[in-house]
Write a protein that holds these residues in place. Structure first.
Motif, PDB file in Angstrom:
ATOM      1  N   SER A  54      40.170  41.800  42.656  1.00  0.00           N
ATOM      2  CA  SER A  54      39.535  41.811  43.972  1.00  0.00           C
ATOM      3  C   SER A  54      38.991  43.200  44.259  1.00  0.00           C
ATOM      4  O   SER A  54      39.580  44.202  43.843  1.00  0.00           O
ATOM      5  CB  SER A  54      40.543  41.420  45.065  1.00  0.00           C
ATOM      6  N   ASP A  56      38.479  44.000  47.453  1.00  0.00           N
ATOM      7  CA  ASP A  56      38.922  44.206  48.827  1.00  0.00           C
ATOM      8  C   ASP A  56      40.138  45.138  48.824  1.00  0.00           C
ATOM      9  O   ASP A  56      41.204  44.767  48.334  1.00  0.00           O
ATOM     10  CB  ASP A  56      39.290  42.866  49.452  1.00  0.00           C
ATOM     11  N   PRO A  57      40.003  46.356  49.366  1.00  0.00           N
ATOM     12  CA  PRO A  57      41.125  47.304  49.329  1.00  0.00           C
ATOM     13  C   PRO A  57      42.320  46.867  50.166  1.00  0.00           C
ATOM     14  O   PRO A  57      43.427  47.382  49.982  1.00  0.00           O
ATOM     15  CB  PRO A  57      40.517  48.598  49.881  1.00  0.00           C
ATOM     16  N   THR A  58      42.137  45.913  51.072  1.00  0.00           N
ATOM     17  CA  THR A  58      43.233  45.455  51.919  1.00  0.00           C
ATOM     18  C   THR A  58      43.961  44.243  51.328  1.00  0.00           C
ATOM     19  O   THR A  58      44.960  43.795  51.880  1.00  0.00           O
ATOM     20  CB  THR A  58      42.725  45.080  53.323  1.00  0.00           C
ATOM     21  N   ALA A  59      43.456  43.728  50.218  1.00  0.00           N
ATOM     22  CA  ALA A  59      44.055  42.533  49.630  1.00  0.00           C
ATOM     23  C   ALA A  59      45.452  42.832  49.111  1.00  0.00           C
ATOM     24  O   ALA A  59      45.711  43.891  48.527  1.00  0.00           O
ATOM     25  CB  ALA A  59      43.178  42.007  48.507  1.00  0.00           C
ATOM     26  N   SER A  60      46.360  41.909  49.303  1.00  0.00           N
ATOM     27  CA  SER A  60      47.716  42.024  48.780  1.00  0.00           C
ATOM     28  C   SER A  60      47.699  41.624  47.304  1.00  0.00           C
ATOM     29  O   SER A  60      47.326  40.496  46.961  1.00  0.00           O
ATOM     30  CB  SER A  60      48.668  41.111  49.545  1.00  0.00           C
ATOM     31  N   ARG A  61      48.123  42.538  46.437  1.00  0.00           N
ATOM     32  CA  ARG A  61      48.123  42.227  45.017  1.00  0.00           C
ATOM     33  C   ARG A  61      49.123  41.123  44.685  1.00  0.00           C
ATOM     34  O   ARG A  61      48.865  40.279  43.824  1.00  0.00           O
ATOM     35  CB  ARG A  61      48.410  43.491  44.207  1.00  0.00           C
TER      36      ARG A  61
END
Length: 241
Positions: A54, A56-61
């Motif tokens: 992803s 998106d830097p805010t996405a939860s890995r």
């Protein structure tokens, strides 16, 4: 093996070994669906959990990894696979270690794989437009090393034999994404299953499946033209028998 020579026909189990969720569909989804439709037992082993897939830097890995596991299982069902497993290695951190080779060798022995499918680890540069992801290259080497000298040798991961597993010789290896293919496989009746399976990886298809369908269909048509069929996938096939 001569260009496009027919390898020894196989009907036994096959194991596909790839780096990321969605790699198998893009690289070999047609042939995997074809084999499964013909009654072969086809299994999938993904070596990383795809937790960096992803921008998106805010996405939860952690959430992304869970999503991609679910997508992998859904795609496997579309292709008619017997099983699909995803290891916990972080995306981008795949290394050819004894720990990973043990896991792949174990799976080869568990499913009694006669055929292993992966990607060609020697393919680094694709013309002047792309170079291969390090995880892809590493997955190919891991797959090869787990076949030989791995699954068929009782002195590699011998503790597995103590658990009741048996050694397993792999008879042929099919390597996709190759710059030196020697096998063009007709997948005309199975290309739609490849696309439908890839479409299950919705987290990676933010603009939908159309681009991938058009791009891969164009490539499959070019490959098919080489042997006079509508659609095909190309592989570097190693006959180890």
């Amino acid at each position: 093996m001569p260009e496009d020579a027919e390898p020894t026909p196989r009907t036994g189990p096959a194991l596909a070994v790839f780096a990321h969720p969605d790699d198998a569909e893009i690289c070999a989804g047609g042939v995997m669906a074809k084999w499964a439709s013909a009654g072969r037992e086809v299994h999938l082993l993904i070596l990383t959990n795809g937790d960096r897939g992803s921008t998106d830097p805010t996405a939860s890995r952690a959430e992304l990894a869970a999503t991609r596991r679910e997508e992998t299982e859904a795609a496997a069902e579309v292709m008619g696979l017997a099983s699909a497993r995803v290891l916990s290695t972080h995306d981008g951190e795949l290394e050819n270690t004894s720990i990973i080779r043990e896991a792949v060798t174990r799976r080869i022995r568990e499913v009694r794989a006669e055929t292993v499918v992966s990607c060609d680890p020697t393919a680094v540069f694709f013309e002047n437009r792309y170079y291969n992801h390090s995880d892809h290259r590493t997955a190919g080497w891991i797959a090869l090393d787990s076949c030989f000298p791995g699954s068929g040798n009782p002195h590699f991961f011998s503790e597995q034999l103590g658990e009741g597993l048996r050694t397993q010789d792999v008879f042929d290896v099919w390597l996709g994404w190759s710059n030196e293919p020697n096998r063009t496989e007709d997948v005309s009746g199975f290309f739609d299953a490849k696309i439908q399976a890839l479409a299950r990886h919705a987290s990676q298809l933010t603009e939908g499946i159309r681009f991938w369908d058009e791009t891969m269909r164009r490539e499959a048509k070019a490959s098919g033209a080489k042997i006079g069929v509508e659609l095909a996938e190309e592989f570097r096939v190693l006959d180890l028998s």
